[in-house]
Design a protein around this motif. Structure first.
Motif, short mmCIF file in Angstrom:
data_model
loop_
_atom_site.label_atom_id
_atom_site.label_comp_id
_atom_site.label_asym_id
_atom_site.label_seq_id
_atom_site.Cartn_x
_atom_site.Cartn_y
_atom_site.Cartn_z
N CYS A 152 -2.85 -20.60 41.12
CA CYS A 152 -3.72 -19.75 40.30
C CYS A 152 -3.11 -19.53 38.92
O CYS A 152 -3.79 -19.67 37.89
N GLN A 153 -1.84 -19.21 38.88
CA GLN A 153 -1.20 -18.93 37.60
C GLN A 153 -1.12 -20.18 36.73
O GLN A 153 -1.30 -20.10 35.51
N LEU A 154 -0.87 -21.32 37.34
CA LEU A 154 -0.82 -22.56 36.56
C LEU A 154 -2.20 -22.94 36.05
O LEU A 154 -2.35 -23.37 34.89
N ALA A 155 -3.23 -22.77 36.88
CA ALA A 155 -4.60 -23.05 36.44
C ALA A 155 -5.00 -22.14 35.28
O ALA A 155 -5.65 -22.57 34.32
N GLN A 156 -4.62 -20.88 35.34
CA GLN A 156 -4.92 -19.95 34.25
C GLN A 156 -4.18 -20.33 32.98
O GLN A 156 -4.72 -20.21 31.87
N GLU A 157 -2.97 -20.81 33.14
CA GLU A 157 -2.21 -21.26 31.97
C GLU A 157 -2.90 -22.44 31.30
O GLU A 157 -2.98 -22.52 30.06
#
Length: 385
Positions: A152-157
């Protein structure tokens, strides 16, 4: 917040922290039976802060998505990543910090690296991402998710990078058998002499002694010693490509080039009048560039005596490690700086009226002596481990 995602393009990037907070405290049996209070996580606090800042909430979702202007495919293996855009193909090894992640995270990271390479100058277009990993497609199209916090955090980045450039991302799943070019790039790497690097701990010690250095001139994403670096080929995170063809405005650089390029590095330092360069190269007195190297010194050369001083991509040891006499040479393209250093060196030779020298001359590189320049003797210093 969920309802706003259709009008506010950035909305999904700013409520996942709250979702994960609720999931962490929601009872497994169903809805809570009474009011519960729990502290907000830093991620949830950041999300709420964004929603409370009304000036950041703009209705930016396009009613009609621009037509696709760029298409590229990516793939990942446990060894590295690959990306293909038309006739352009590239890939690379994982950084040691990345290689420990799950394969799904690596697949998503390969999308990010391909995007930063092929779309680095793109603006206000739609990009089609072809991936053979289902979780990657899902997390990209949903701008995150609740099944995996790292994904999730990488996709948001990735999406934040795209939104800053007004880019639309459309992820599409393709069968693995149709993604052969990107798969090949993620598993097969062209061996380069620039893949060798100093042991990271040794470099940090050297940087404390002779630095701080600001840029690594011969590196790649998987072996760079400094955040700012130049690569030999296209690299998503490199500051520049080909250190010889770009202007250098930094005060103190670091270079560990392929040995065949040492002479060219010296020429670059002189041509561009480099202020200070820490050049790692062997003490090879029989090379034509060696006298030039000595004449450009502005500090005592530091011998690197550890047999494990050089590492390859897979912690491979250099085949010449026992004969390299690898040394850190501090040079400058300014002749005045080199002359000032030479004046601090002890003299070499026989004084007028003195006795002649008996026996052979000391071979440069032996007995702690690097050589002689303009009648001045240059001694090594040592950085042992």
């Amino acid at each position: 917040m969920e309802a706003a995602r259709f009008a506010v393009k950035s909305a999904p990037l700013h409520f996942r922290g709250l979702q994960y907070l609720l999931l962490d405290h929601w009872p497994m049996s169903g809805a809570p039976t009474s009011h519960q209070y729990f502290p907000l996580s830093p991620w949830a606090q950041a999300d709420l802060q964004w929603w409370c800042t009304s000036s950041q909430i703009t209705f930016t979702s396009a009613i009609r998505v621009p037509p696709v202007s760029l298409t590229y495919a990516t793939d990942a293996s446990l060894l590295g990543w690959g990306a293909v855009c038309g006739s352009h193909q590239l890939g690379g090894r994982w950084h040691p910090d990345e290689s420990t992640h799950h394969i799904n995270w690596l697949e998503l990271r390969s999308v990010q690296l391909g995007l930063q390479t092929f779309a680095s100058t793109a603006h206000q277009i739609s990009i089609r991402l072809e991936v053979d990993n289902v979780p990657t497609v899902a997390f990209l199209n949903r701008k995150g998710g609740t099944r995996s916090q790292p994904l999730c955090q990488l996709a948001q980045e990735i999406w934040q990078w795209a939104i800053d450039r007004n880019l639309e991302l459309i992820a599409v799943h393709v069968p693995g058998k149709e993604n052969v070019d990107a798969d090949f790039q993620s598993r097969h790497f062209q061996r380069s002499t620039s893949d060798w690097m100093l042991d990271p701990e040794l470099f940090q010690e050297l940087n404390r002694c002779l630095g701080p250095c600001q840029v690594d001139l011969f590196a790649a994403r998987h072996n760079c010693q400094l955040p700012t670096y130049c690569s030999w080929d296209r690299d998503p995170w490199a500051t520049g490509i080909d250190a010889f063809s770009m202007p250098h405005l930094w005060e103190n650089g670091y270079a560990f080039p392929p040995f065949r390029l040492v002479g060219r590095c010296l020429q670059m330092a002189r041509t561009q009048q480099l202020h200070r360069l820490v050049l790692v190269a062997p003490a090879w007195p029989n090379q034509p560039w060696y006298p030039v190297l000595l004449s450009m010194l502005v500090d005592y050369p530091v011998q690197l005596l550890s047999p494990t001083v050089v590492q390859g991509p897979d912690n491979e040891q250099h085949p010449l490690r026992h004969r390299l006499q690898l040394t850190a040479w501090v040079i400058s393209g300014s002749n005045s700086k080199s002359v000032a250093f030479q004046r601090t060196l002890p003299g070499c030779g026989v004084r007028h009226g003195g006795l002649p020298q008996i026996g052979r001359m000391t071979v440069p590189g032996e007995s702690g002596t690097a050589g002689v320049v303009n009648g001045r003797l240059i001694h090594f210093t040592r950085l042992c481990r």
